[in-house]
Design a protein around this motif. Structure first.
Motif, short mmCIF file in Angstrom:
data_model
loop_
_atom_site.label_atom_id
_atom_site.label_comp_id
_atom_site.label_asym_id
_atom_site.label_seq_id
_atom_site.Cartn_x
_atom_site.Cartn_y
_atom_site.Cartn_z
N TRP A 1 27.48 15.17 8.63
CA TRP A 1 26.33 15.44 7.77
C TRP A 1 25.87 16.87 8.02
CZ3 TRP A 1 25.89 12.43 3.94
CH2 TRP A 1 26.04 11.05 4.05
N THR B 1 27.57 17.68 3.17
CA THR B 1 28.41 17.51 4.35
C THR B 1 29.14 18.81 4.66
OG1 THR B 1 30.26 16.71 3.00
CG2 THR B 1 28.78 15.05 3.92
N ARG C 1 22.45 14.36 0.96
CA ARG C 1 22.64 15.36 2.04
C ARG C 1 24.04 15.93 1.93
NH1 ARG C 1 20.39 16.88 6.94
NH2 ARG C 1 18.66 15.42 6.61
#
Lengths: 68, 150
Positions: free
Chosen positions: B68, B54, B52
């Motif tokens: 995130w 950031t 994921r």
């Protein structure tokens, strides 16, 4: 939506710099991963932040290279 | 014999089918789906499916925060040059991302570092900044150890 686990507080190491090129130089010289360069055009001197992945400390010692 | 250094160019981009993540290049109408680009000399493995992205921000007092982001890698493609000699990058990696939003939770990352490397190694410029800057409290000033070649 399910949130992932919390980010650690050392997810990024940020070095402020006078120009973009200094970010690239640090990435190559110290073997870091440059995630992004954030620009602050109104800053007096340090106009960019170089954002590196994880903990990116300066080493205590670096060996001389073939160019020395 | 020293280990060859790697230098990867990693592009995170939105899938063609994604509605979000597209923007125009500055000063033009041309669209791009590129979300982030990383430059990696660390030698770490390339990104994996499930990573994921950031995002970050900075407060007025200089404290940085990250969270995130809303994009997740769901396909990775690696391109290697035929002859990795005399070229900028030893590998180009494209990470295709899908939009998967999460609740924003900002985590403090501290203040940014200022060192001689902030000035491209110019010792004089660094010393002048230390002597004259009026906003040093927004940063962490670091002196690089003597054993590190400049």
């Amino acid at each position: 939506m399910t949130n992932p686990l919390p980010l650690p507080n050392d997810d990024e190491t940020i070095h402020s710099a006078a120009d973009r090129e200094s970010c690239y130089k640090m990435e190559r010289k110290y073997g870091w991963r440059l995630k992004r360069i954030d620009e602050y055009p109104d800053a007096p001197i340090l106009k960019v932040d170089c954002v590196f992945y994880g903990d990116a400390p300066f080493p205590d010692y670096m060996e001389k290279t073939d160019n020395d | 014999m020293t280990k060859p250094k790697t230098h990867k160019y990693i592009i995170y981009r939105a899938h063609w089918s994604e509605d979000k993540g597209w923007r125009t290049f500055s000063g033009s109408r041309s669209l791009t789906g590129i979300l982030q680009e990383h430059f990696d000399s660390s030698g770490r493995p390339i990104p994996e499916v499930g990573e994921r992205l950031t995002e970050g921000k900075k407060d007025e007092d200089g404290t940085h925060y990250s969270r995130w982001g809303d994009w997740v890698v769901d396909r990775v493609e690696s391109y290697l040059p035929d002859l990795p000699v005399g070229q900028e990058f030893t590998e180009v990696v494209i990470c295709w991302c899908k939009y998967s939003p999460v609740e924003p939770v900002w985590v403090p990352q501290g203040k940014s570092i200022v060192s001689v490397e902030s000035f491209g190694g110019d010792v004089e410029a660094f010393e002048e900044w230390k002597a004259t800057a009026t906003d040093k409290d927004r940063y962490r000033v670091v002196e690089i150890p003597e054993g590190v070649k400049r």
